[in-house]
Design an enzyme around this catalytic site. Sequence first.
Site, PDB file in Angstrom:
ATOM      1  N   GLU A  58       0.831  -1.216   0.000  1.00  0.00           N
ATOM      2  CA  GLU A  58       0.000   0.000   0.000  1.00  0.00           C
ATOM      3  C   GLU A  58       0.865   1.265   0.000  1.00  0.00           C
ATOM      4  O   GLU A  58       0.508   2.264  -0.616  1.00  0.00           O
ATOM      5  CB  GLU A  58      -0.952   0.013   1.209  1.00  0.00           C
ATOM      6  CG  GLU A  58      -1.993  -1.080   1.203  1.00  0.00           C
ATOM      7  CD  GLU A  58      -2.844  -1.116  -0.058  1.00  0.00           C
ATOM      8  OE1 GLU A  58      -3.113  -0.042  -0.639  1.00  0.00           O
ATOM      9  OE2 GLU A  58      -3.230  -2.211  -0.479  1.00  0.00           O
ATOM     10  N   HIS A  61       1.929   2.096  -3.527  1.00  0.00           N
ATOM     11  CA  HIS A  61       0.851   2.823  -4.229  1.00  0.00           C
ATOM     12  C   HIS A  61       0.862   4.292  -3.806  1.00  0.00           C
ATOM     13  O   HIS A  61       0.777   5.198  -4.631  1.00  0.00           O
ATOM     14  CB  HIS A  61      -0.528   2.276  -3.840  1.00  0.00           C
ATOM     15  CG  HIS A  61      -0.890   0.958  -4.440  1.00  0.00           C
ATOM     16  ND1 HIS A  61      -0.787   0.694  -5.781  1.00  0.00           N
ATOM     17  CD2 HIS A  61      -1.404  -0.167  -3.877  1.00  0.00           C
ATOM     18  CE1 HIS A  61      -1.221  -0.555  -6.006  1.00  0.00           C
ATOM     19  NE2 HIS A  61      -1.584  -1.097  -4.865  1.00  0.00           N
ATOM     20  N   ASP A 161      -5.844  -4.495  -8.105  1.00  0.00           N
ATOM     21  CA  ASP A 161      -5.013  -3.540  -8.854  1.00  0.00           C
ATOM     22  C   ASP A 161      -5.075  -3.825 -10.351  1.00  0.00           C
ATOM     23  O   ASP A 161      -5.057  -2.908 -11.171  1.00  0.00           O
ATOM     24  CB  ASP A 161      -3.559  -3.631  -8.386  1.00  0.00           C
ATOM     25  CG  ASP A 161      -3.415  -3.203  -6.935  1.00  0.00           C
ATOM     26  OD1 ASP A 161      -4.160  -2.310  -6.509  1.00  0.00           O
ATOM     27  OD2 ASP A 161      -2.554  -3.770  -6.242  1.00  0.00           O
TER      28      ASP A 161
HETATM   29 ZN    ZN Z   1      -2.670  -2.804  -4.419  1.00  0.00          ZN
END
Ligand code: ZN
Length: 242
Positions: A58, A61, A161
């Site tokens: 995370e 990202h 994703d």
């Molecule tokens: Zn992800």
Amino acid sequence: MSSIRLFRLLGVDVKAHWTFVFLPLFFGFFYGASYGAAVGFRAFVLVILVFVCVLGHELTHSLRAKAFGIRVPQITLYPIGGVASMQRIPRDPRQEFLIAIVGPLFNFMLAALLYFPLLWLLGRDNFFSPSLDSWPRTFANAFWINPILGFFNLIPAFPMDGGRVLRAILATRMTYLRATRISANLGTLFAILFFLLGIWWRHGMLALIAIFIYTAASSEKNQVQFEEFLEHRWEDDGPKKG
Ligand SMILES: [Zn+2]
């Protein structure tokens, strides 16, 4: 108050949903009661290690989004995974593609980096037999979570994703709404498939993940539909307008 703030890392608040806080304890007690205290403790540690892998995913990202000037106030960890809350989802397909792809790439790269050191440290037998039987096998377990996380997140359907990657690619040749619909409908399809497999294999966790995917796929579709409605973009099948 459904989430607890754990700490702040690289400018992002890391929070845990209250159900996530109980997860290590739950697994610890569950395995402890069934197989003894030592196994219970290893289950507890394994959940924490998975937490670290999900958090790294995370954070990747978040950092990519921040580099595009998108504010990421927080990451929330849920029992089934993490969510990086972004102030906005970029409508630029290239940006969305890059923000989405780096998460799974993080898990693959971590696995690639740790493969030989762990193979050497844990020994071939332990490395390829992940379980909770011993500490080396517990660490092997944590290692194998990474490629699984990587592949699972690359499934080309919302809310994974891969669904964002697919939408970004589709959005270069059709409207954003239509690209979202295709990706979200695939999410619904995978959710039904996982739910049926979950029942077939009597795998409760898979059925639970299916329900989560179904909910997230529908909410993404509704969200984009609502935004398009606000923007008065009715022509969802026509060519893209500036
Ligand atoms: Zn992800």
